[in-house]
Motif scaffolding. Sequence first.
Motif, mmCIF file in Angstrom:
data_model
loop_
_atom_site.group_PDB
_atom_site.id
_atom_site.type_symbol
_atom_site.label_atom_id
_atom_site.label_comp_id
_atom_site.label_asym_id
_atom_site.label_seq_id
_atom_site.Cartn_x
_atom_site.Cartn_y
_atom_site.Cartn_z
ATOM 1 N N SER A 71 0.866 -1.195 -0.079
ATOM 2 C CA SER A 71 0.167 0.057 -0.140
ATOM 3 C C SER A 71 0.857 1.396 -0.014
ATOM 4 O O SER A 71 2.152 1.073 0.057
ATOM 5 N N ARG A 72 0.144 2.538 -0.115
ATOM 6 C CA ARG A 72 1.091 3.729 0.049
ATOM 7 C C ARG A 72 0.353 4.626 1.038
ATOM 8 O O ARG A 72 -1.212 4.671 1.051
ATOM 9 N N ASP A 73 1.016 5.301 1.704
ATOM 10 C CA ASP A 73 0.328 6.398 2.750
ATOM 11 C C ASP A 73 -0.272 7.373 1.717
ATOM 12 O O ASP A 73 0.290 8.108 0.800
ATOM 13 N N GLY A 74 -1.551 8.027 2.029
ATOM 14 C CA GLY A 74 -2.101 8.890 1.200
ATOM 15 C C GLY A 74 -1.617 10.313 1.417
ATOM 16 O O GLY A 74 -1.840 11.056 0.506
ATOM 17 N N ASP A 75 -1.131 10.611 2.526
ATOM 18 C CA ASP A 75 -0.673 12.034 2.754
ATOM 19 C C ASP A 75 1.004 12.021 2.396
ATOM 20 O O ASP A 75 1.108 12.923 1.906
ATOM 21 N N THR A 76 1.626 10.944 2.660
ATOM 22 C CA THR A 76 3.254 11.374 2.310
ATOM 23 C C THR A 76 3.488 10.567 1.090
ATOM 24 O O THR A 76 4.740 10.783 0.485
ATOM 25 N N ASN A 77 2.504 9.752 0.428
ATOM 26 C CA ASN A 77 2.842 8.864 -0.549
ATOM 27 C C ASN A 77 3.994 7.993 -0.382
ATOM 28 O O ASN A 77 4.826 7.529 -1.297
ATOM 29 N N GLN A 78 4.265 7.373 1.075
ATOM 30 C CA GLN A 78 5.473 6.406 1.183
ATOM 31 C C GLN A 78 4.877 5.126 0.848
ATOM 32 O O GLN A 78 3.619 4.661 1.122
ATOM 33 N N GLU A 114 -5.373 -15.509 18.532
ATOM 34 C CA GLU A 114 -5.393 -16.039 17.361
ATOM 35 C C GLU A 114 -3.882 -16.518 16.831
ATOM 36 O O GLU A 114 -3.917 -17.248 15.625
ATOM 37 N N LYS A 115 -2.854 -16.167 17.434
ATOM 38 C CA LYS A 115 -1.563 -16.696 17.154
ATOM 39 C C LYS A 115 -1.001 -16.065 15.637
ATOM 40 O O LYS A 115 -0.614 -16.953 14.961
ATOM 41 N N LYS A 116 -1.076 -14.868 15.669
ATOM 42 C CA LYS A 116 -1.039 -14.165 14.278
ATOM 43 C C LYS A 116 0.183 -13.202 14.711
ATOM 44 O O LYS A 116 -0.035 -12.408 15.633
ATOM 45 N N PHE A 117 1.344 -13.001 13.792
ATOM 46 C CA PHE A 117 2.024 -12.105 13.999
ATOM 47 C C PHE A 117 1.946 -11.133 12.826
ATOM 48 O O PHE A 117 1.920 -11.656 11.664
ATOM 49 N N THR A 118 1.894 -9.984 13.052
ATOM 50 C CA THR A 118 2.001 -8.764 12.129
ATOM 51 C C THR A 118 3.031 -7.747 12.077
ATOM 52 O O THR A 118 3.356 -7.286 13.060
ATOM 53 N N LEU A 119 3.345 -7.487 10.933
ATOM 54 C CA LEU A 119 4.706 -6.324 10.945
ATOM 55 C C LEU A 119 4.274 -5.673 9.732
ATOM 56 O O LEU A 119 3.929 -5.858 8.587
ATOM 57 N N THR A 120 4.546 -4.165 10.084
ATOM 58 C CA THR A 120 4.213 -3.009 9.182
ATOM 59 C C THR A 120 5.369 -2.198 8.942
ATOM 60 O O THR A 120 5.632 -1.807 10.166
ATOM 61 N N MET A 121 5.780 -1.939 7.824
ATOM 62 C CA MET A 121 7.048 -0.932 7.825
ATOM 63 C C MET A 121 6.722 0.039 6.557
ATOM 64 O O MET A 121 6.183 -0.438 5.633
ATOM 65 N N TYR A 122 7.260 1.129 6.449
ATOM 66 C CA TYR A 122 7.271 2.000 5.879
ATOM 67 C C TYR A 122 8.729 2.466 5.014
ATOM 68 O O TYR A 122 9.625 2.495 6.116
ATOM 69 N N PHE A 123 8.773 2.512 3.892
ATOM 70 C CA PHE A 123 9.835 3.043 3.506
ATOM 71 C C PHE A 123 10.343 4.571 3.545
ATOM 72 O O PHE A 123 9.121 5.115 3.357
ATOM 73 N N GLN A 124 11.343 5.073 3.489
ATOM 74 C CA GLN A 124 11.506 6.769 3.692
ATOM 75 C C GLN A 124 10.945 7.052 2.225
ATOM 76 O O GLN A 124 10.851 6.432 1.291
ATOM 77 N N LYS A 125 10.416 8.325 2.408
ATOM 78 C CA LYS A 125 9.878 9.073 1.340
ATOM 79 C C LYS A 125 11.104 9.265 0.101
ATOM 80 O O LYS A 125 12.094 9.536 0.266
ATOM 81 N N GLU A 126 10.604 8.951 -0.943
ATOM 82 C CA GLU A 126 11.334 9.151 -2.159
ATOM 83 C C GLU A 126 11.584 10.705 -2.645
ATOM 84 O O GLU A 126 10.995 11.502 -2.512
ATOM 85 N N GLN A 127 13.109 11.101 -2.796
ATOM 86 C CA GLN A 127 13.515 12.293 -3.061
ATOM 87 C C GLN A 127 13.464 12.596 -4.614
ATOM 88 O O GLN A 127 13.628 11.865 -5.305
#
Length: 363
Positions: free
Chosen positions: A258-265, A340-353
Amino acid sequence: ETTKTSLKMEASSSSSSAQVLLTTIRGHTAALPISSVLSKGWECMLQAAYQRDGEFRQATKHRFASGELSAFRKHRIAKRNHYACSCRATITFCHQGRPLSLLKLNDLLQKHQTKNEALYLSMKVPIRGGIDRQNRVGSKFGGGGVSSGQQSERERKERLRQLAMESIDLAKDPYLMRNHLGTYECKLCLTIHPNEANYLSHTQGKKHQQGLARRAHMEKLLKEREEQTSGPVPTKPAAAPVAKKPRIGRPAYQVFKSRDGDTNQRCLSFELSFPEIADDLQPRHRFMSAFEQRVEAPPDRRYQYLLFAADPYETVAFKVPNEPIDKEPGRFVTHWDPEEKKFTLTMYFQKEQPQEEAAAAKK
């Protein structure tokens, strides 16, 4: 080398001229007037000695013809005749070990003529043939002469090397090391040797033996110090062998982009299910570079790997772009649901210059 011939000069009471009594190389005595010696020099003396030995040479020829002499004796006589008849320089007269000139010799003769006393001189005559190594003092007849110090040292080292070859096994020597150049090194003395024989000679030398004694003394001191400082070592109970649990396979997973709607990350979310995990355990994760892994070859620096591990499941890895990750609060989130024994990891890449800003930053 010079051969020394004794001279006995006597002053005659009935004649004004003195006579020279010359002892030849064969042990005979020849007499000739001193005036002929002073006028003609050493050639006259050699000629007188040669004539005096004529009778002996005639007898020797007769014995040669009759076969009474051995081949070795014939060779020795021929060699002696060659030395007696081949001189290449002048004679030096010596009195009490000191060389005399002709003027001093005349003065010395006149003094002894007036006193009517015998005058004993020595004569040095250079001969051809080089150094006579067989007739030197201390040499055995026919043995080739006395060996020099360098030859004796070389023979001693060779003898020690032969003894060491019989008693020493180089395969068990802890100080012998062969380097990449093909030569041998002594790790105790830090010396280099071209071959094994040279190393064996070194082991019998003073430097190596002193090093061994010094090493043995140091080990003895360390052992005594350890016995004094440390008491009896407590024995630890043997650890029970850990039973290996069988792996039950890979966990179920889902990946969301996905992408962040505000920062487009760009954003990546990983959801993994571990239903068979123990209640007191929680999955773990880590990042691995392309050069650290051994699965894909050759490594690609454009990517990195995100690993998830939980016992008894197999470790799984996801290939993600090798770009900076945003570590700000709320941008890298992990969550474990124990029910539920579920593991979730969410990460964002830095904003593209933009390309212009990136080029300016590099400059």
